[in-house]
Design a protein around this motif. Structure first.
Motif, mmCIF file in Angstrom:
data_model
loop_
_atom_site.group_PDB
_atom_site.id
_atom_site.type_symbol
_atom_site.label_atom_id
_atom_site.label_comp_id
_atom_site.label_asym_id
_atom_site.label_seq_id
_atom_site.Cartn_x
_atom_site.Cartn_y
_atom_site.Cartn_z
ATOM 1 N N THR A 296 0.980 -1.165 0.014
ATOM 2 C CA THR A 296 -0.153 0.221 0.408
ATOM 3 C C THR A 296 0.769 0.967 0.275
ATOM 4 O O THR A 296 1.761 1.290 0.219
ATOM 5 C CB THR A 296 -0.856 -0.028 1.718
ATOM 6 O OG1 THR A 296 -1.850 -1.368 1.042
ATOM 7 C CG2 THR A 296 -2.085 1.481 1.557
ATOM 8 N N ILE A 297 0.577 1.947 -1.020
ATOM 9 C CA ILE A 297 1.397 3.776 -0.851
ATOM 10 C C ILE A 297 0.395 4.659 -0.760
ATOM 11 O O ILE A 297 -0.437 4.387 -1.438
ATOM 12 C CB ILE A 297 2.292 3.328 -2.443
ATOM 13 C CG1 ILE A 297 3.184 2.159 -2.368
ATOM 14 C CG2 ILE A 297 2.840 4.791 -1.931
ATOM 15 C CD1 ILE A 297 4.320 2.232 -3.843
ATOM 16 N N ALA A 298 0.540 5.157 0.389
ATOM 17 C CA ALA A 298 -0.029 6.262 0.238
ATOM 18 C C ALA A 298 0.416 8.303 0.077
ATOM 19 O O ALA A 298 2.016 7.861 0.801
ATOM 20 C CB ALA A 298 -1.337 6.037 1.670
ATOM 21 N N GLY B 97 -8.684 4.318 -8.243
ATOM 22 C CA GLY B 97 -8.985 4.856 -7.179
ATOM 23 C C GLY B 97 -10.022 3.967 -5.847
ATOM 24 O O GLY B 97 -10.270 3.585 -5.611
ATOM 25 N N PRO B 98 -8.700 3.512 -4.703
ATOM 26 C CA PRO B 98 -7.681 2.768 -4.612
ATOM 27 C C PRO B 98 -7.169 2.132 -6.077
ATOM 28 O O PRO B 98 -8.073 1.081 -6.181
ATOM 29 C CB PRO B 98 -7.168 3.178 -3.531
ATOM 30 C CG PRO B 98 -8.261 2.188 -3.409
ATOM 31 C CD PRO B 98 -9.536 2.551 -4.176
ATOM 32 N N GLY B 99 -5.865 2.417 -6.679
ATOM 33 C CA GLY B 99 -5.074 1.875 -7.304
ATOM 34 C C GLY B 99 -4.713 -0.057 -6.928
ATOM 35 O O GLY B 99 -4.335 0.096 -5.217
ATOM 36 N N ALA C 125 -2.474 6.092 -3.085
ATOM 37 C CA ALA C 125 -2.042 5.453 -4.534
ATOM 38 C C ALA C 125 -2.519 4.089 -4.825
ATOM 39 O O ALA C 125 -2.843 3.867 -6.275
ATOM 40 C CB ALA C 125 -0.871 6.004 -4.679
ATOM 41 N N VAL C 126 -1.990 3.356 -4.024
ATOM 42 C CA VAL C 126 -1.911 1.797 -4.363
ATOM 43 C C VAL C 126 -2.614 1.441 -3.183
ATOM 44 O O VAL C 126 -2.300 1.960 -1.618
ATOM 45 C CB VAL C 126 -0.489 1.770 -4.383
ATOM 46 C CG1 VAL C 126 -0.141 -0.097 -5.126
ATOM 47 C CG2 VAL C 126 0.266 2.230 -5.651
ATOM 48 N N ASP C 127 -3.519 0.200 -3.629
ATOM 49 C CA ASP C 127 -4.174 -0.596 -2.279
ATOM 50 C C ASP C 127 -3.545 -1.959 -2.602
ATOM 51 O O ASP C 127 -3.997 -2.659 -3.138
ATOM 52 C CB ASP C 127 -4.795 -0.126 -2.587
ATOM 53 C CG ASP C 127 -6.407 -0.388 -0.823
ATOM 54 O OD1 ASP C 127 -5.880 -0.636 0.153
ATOM 55 O OD2 ASP C 127 -7.628 -0.824 -0.919
ATOM 56 N N ARG C 128 -2.937 -2.184 -0.972
ATOM 57 C CA ARG C 128 -2.611 -3.525 -1.358
ATOM 58 C C ARG C 128 -1.908 -4.718 -1.894
ATOM 59 O O ARG C 128 -3.185 -5.681 -2.666
ATOM 60 C CB ARG C 128 -4.100 -4.424 -0.604
ATOM 61 C CG ARG C 128 -4.323 -3.675 0.983
ATOM 62 C CD ARG C 128 -5.055 -4.445 1.683
ATOM 63 N NE ARG C 128 -4.423 -5.739 1.640
ATOM 64 C CZ ARG C 128 -5.368 -6.593 2.995
ATOM 65 N NH1 ARG C 128 -6.139 -5.675 3.713
ATOM 66 N NH2 ARG C 128 -4.333 -7.718 3.079
#
Ligand code: ADP
Ligand code: MG
Length: 270
Positions: A18-20, A219-221, A30-33
């Motif tokens: 995950t990147i926020a 959203g989220p990626g 921006a990236v979710d799991r």
């Protein structure tokens, strides 16, 4: 230097990443799991509409971006930052304007401690592979965009990275040039056995290049779907007429259309 003997053992593992980002409007995930693996020697495309987190995920693999949660591993070890085992190619070539083609490609090996002779040999072999032997001593500004990008790819390959990370590298090129570049890249990939992770929003490009396509959602990626591209290699434009090609294209189109719509609706939310 015999590139055919440089067989990559790399295996990338994106493990529940995950990147926020903190922004004035609050946190953006921006990236979710995201979780997936890239096998050694594989050609994987990350496909998705603009803003779905492709670059962010690739940057995490490069070590430019640190995950908020989860981790990225290379052959089992967590990535702590950028390193010469991972080469990066961006949409813009970013060549040194004061160096000619050969010197641009020699730069990386020289930085890694190779002698000028060794670096020159590596450069000459790569210049042959990208078909620019006549331009070895030319300066970047005298070359077309496509030629500059071939030099950028050769420069990234000169360090013999185990993995080549490419972020929409042909996105700024015209359609005709792009096709030639794709064929040249596949040729280079087959000769060097480098593992490639290639980001694109172009469905046809992803199918032409990849062994496997990871379709991302917005959203989220997230990694929404994995599509295996079981089309024969070496590939040429003949695959475009194959029923398997058309089936994969339809599958990608449906997924991407749904995601683009979602991105559009999200952007008009207030
Ligand atoms: P893509 O490459 O698929 O177009 P990105 O990875 O560039 O998508 O961006 C994914 C999301 O993260 C977008 O909503 C973008 O606005 C946001 N984003 C990317 N980088 C940053 C940053 N440095 N700060 C804040 N938000 C960012
Ligand atoms: Mg991007």
């Amino acid at each position: 230097m015999d590139f055919s003997k440089v067989s990559s053992s790399a295996e990338i593992e994106v493990d529940d990443v995950t990147i926020a980002f903190d922004t004035p409007k609050g946190q953006v995930v921006a990236v979710d799991r995201a979780s997936f693996q890239v096998r050694s020697g594989e050609f994987v495309c990350l496909l998705g509409p603009s803003g779905c987190g492709k670059s962010t995920l690739l940057n995490a693999m490069a070590g430019f971006e640190k995950p908020y949660a989860g981790m990225v591993k290379m052959t089992g070890a967590e990535i702590q930052g950028p390193g010469p085992d991972r080469g990066m190619v961006f949409q813009q070539p970013f060549l040194f304007p004061w160096k000619n083609v050969r010197s641009n490609i020699m730069h990386g090996p020289r930085m890694l401690g190779k002698t000028a002779e060794e670096a020159g040999e590596i450069a000459d072999e790569l210049i042959g592979m990208i078909g620019l032997s006549r331009f070895a001593l030319a300066y970047p500004h005298t070359l077309s965009g496509g030629m500059q990008q071939r030099v950028a790819i050769a420069r990234a390959m000169a360090n013999k990275p185990e993995v080549l990370l490419m972020d929409e590298p042909f996105g700024a090129l015209d359609a005709q040039t792009r096709i030639v570049m794709q064929e040249n890249l596949l040729d280079l990939w087959e000769k060097t056995h480098t593992t490639i992770v290639f980001v694109t929003h172009d469905i046809e490009e992803a199918i032409f290049l990849a062994d496997r396509i990871l379709v991302m959602s917005v959203g989220p990626g997230r990694i929404k779907e994995t599509i295996n591209v079981d089309l024969p290699r070496p590939r040429s434009d003949e695959i475009l007429a194959k029923p398997e090609y058309l089936t994969i294209k339809k599958q990608c189109l449906d997924l991407i259309r749904a995601e683009s719509l979602r991105a559009f609706e999200k952007s008009s939310e207030r």
